[in-house]
Design a protein around this motif. Structure first.
Motif, PDB file in Angstrom:
ATOM      1  N   ARG A  61      -3.225   5.048  10.614  1.00 35.41           N
ATOM      2  CA  ARG A  61      -2.621   3.987   9.492  1.00 35.41           C
ATOM      3  C   ARG A  61      -3.651   2.528   9.886  1.00 35.41           C
ATOM      4  NH1 ARG A  61       2.811   3.023   7.768  1.00 35.41           N
ATOM      5  NH2 ARG A  61       3.281   0.829   7.057  1.00 35.41           N
ATOM      6  N   THR A 111       7.861   3.030  -3.291  1.00 30.92           N
ATOM      7  CA  THR A 111       6.932   4.137  -3.608  1.00 30.92           C
ATOM      8  C   THR A 111       7.633   5.447  -3.724  1.00 30.92           C
ATOM      9  OG1 THR A 111       5.237   2.990  -2.215  1.00 30.92           O
ATOM     10  CG2 THR A 111       5.051   5.499  -2.349  1.00 30.92           C
ATOM     11  N   ASP A 164       8.557   1.173   0.933  1.00 29.94           N
ATOM     12  CA  ASP A 164       8.845   2.774   0.909  1.00 29.94           C
ATOM     13  C   ASP A 164       9.858   3.248  -0.056  1.00 29.94           C
ATOM     14  OD1 ASP A 164       7.115   2.929   3.169  1.00 29.94           O
ATOM     15  OD2 ASP A 164       8.900   2.906   4.395  1.00 29.94           O
ATOM     16  N   THR A 195       3.794  -1.451   3.503  1.00 23.99           N
ATOM     17  CA  THR A 195       4.182  -0.307   2.550  1.00 23.99           C
ATOM     18  C   THR A 195       5.800  -1.091   2.036  1.00 23.99           C
ATOM     19  OG1 THR A 195       5.475   0.779   4.428  1.00 23.99           O
ATOM     20  CG2 THR A 195       3.288   1.646   3.724  1.00 23.99           C
ATOM     21  N   ASP A 244       0.760  -1.103  -0.010  1.00 25.70           N
ATOM     22  CA  ASP A 244      -0.145   0.136  -0.061  1.00 25.70           C
ATOM     23  C   ASP A 244       0.733   1.161   0.015  1.00 25.70           C
ATOM     24  OD1 ASP A 244      -2.591  -1.514   0.585  1.00 25.70           O
ATOM     25  OD2 ASP A 244      -1.595  -1.963   2.477  1.00 25.70           O
ATOM     26  N   VAL A 245       0.093   2.252  -0.344  1.00 26.77           N
ATOM     27  CA  VAL A 245       0.866   3.607  -0.412  1.00 26.77           C
ATOM     28  C   VAL A 245       0.701   3.992   1.042  1.00 26.77           C
ATOM     29  CG1 VAL A 245       0.750   6.182  -1.107  1.00 26.77           C
ATOM     30  CG2 VAL A 245       0.491   4.297  -2.752  1.00 26.77           C
ATOM     31  N   ASP A 246       1.800   4.677   1.686  1.00 24.28           N
ATOM     32  CA  ASP A 246       1.847   5.105   3.076  1.00 24.28           C
ATOM     33  C   ASP A 246       1.011   6.131   3.191  1.00 24.28           C
ATOM     34  OD1 ASP A 246       2.463   6.055   5.535  1.00 24.28           O
ATOM     35  OD2 ASP A 246       4.759   5.762   5.399  1.00 24.28           O
TER      36      ASP A 246
END
Length: 245
Positions: A86, A97, A94, A92, A75-77
């Protein structure tokens, strides 16, 4: 249809997933399903895999004609779209992304065609200034199975295509049969962007930004070519990439 094999093939960058040691290798490794590349080749493009190098994202984009941001089981942070909490289900990657945000923004700065697929559509919305639903069942308790139980190369549900959008012009259809493999979705659509598709339960299934040549995101995986409209999405990407030459 895709361009002739004798014609110039625009260079389409494709983002990779990344895995920690185990399985394929005892060291960290990149991963990508073959059908992403196959769909680009069939449309007349020349796909190239992009390693995760956030510091030189703009230099990488400078060599490309188009960009595909792929999906993945992460997932996107939420910090990146201003969420104060959250969800427990959020995981994530990181560096991936950070790199994808970098190449998307660099591509859009050049008005380069960008296609976001599944998680890539969500990242595109965040890159443009939008936000995400962190877990669909919390927002839509009666939602259909967006993480479909049947194989991903089969349809999971339908989507309605919004008239007057780039997606509608590409596929020439009001309804598409799509697969579904996500627990997050677009929440607040980015400024200037618009919805282009929705599931029967109201979950947003696609966005686009009319201020760019080709800035399109879809929540499903068109690289499986489940619907006849899926191939037309890739054809449109490659056609737009040729226009940037």
């Amino acid at each position: 249809m895709g361009i002739s094999v004798s014609a110039y093939r625009p260079l389409i960058g494709v983002t990779l997933d990344v895995e920690q040691p185990g399985g394929y290798s005892r060291f960290p490794w990149y991963a990508l399903r073959v059908n992403y590349m196959d769909a680009i080749v069939a449309a007349g493009g020349l796909p190239v895999a992009l390693s995760h190098e956030p510091d030189i994202a703009a230099q990488i984009v400078a060599r490309l004609d188009g960009l595909v941001v792929t999906g993945g089981a992460f997932d996107v942070d939420p910090v990146l779209f201003g969420a104060g909490d959250r969800h427990v289900t959020v995981t994530t990657k990181d560096r991936r992304t950070a790199f994808e945000l970098g190449v998307v923004r660099a591509a859009l700065d050049r008005d380069m065609p960008v296609l976001g697929i599944c998680g890539g559509e969500q990242l595109l919305n965040v890159a443009l200034g939008g936000s995400l639903i962190q877990h669909i069942p919390d927002r839509f308790p009666e939602a259909l199975a967006h993480e479909q139980p049947n194989p991903r190369d089969e349809p999971g549900h339908t989507v309605s295509v919004d008239p007057g959008t780039l997606l509608a012009r590409l596929v020439g259809r009001q309804t598409l049969s799509v697969n579904s493999a996500h627990h997050q979705a677009v929440d607040r659509i980015a400024p200037g962007a618009v919805r282009n598709a929705a599931a029967p339960d109201g979950v947003i299934e696609g966005i686009e930004h009319p201020g760019f040549r080709y800035c399109l995101g879809v929540q499903w995986h068109p690289e499986f070519l489940i619907d006849t409209g899926d191939r037309l999405i890739f054809d449109g990407l490659v056609a737009a990439a040729l226009e940037t030459r």
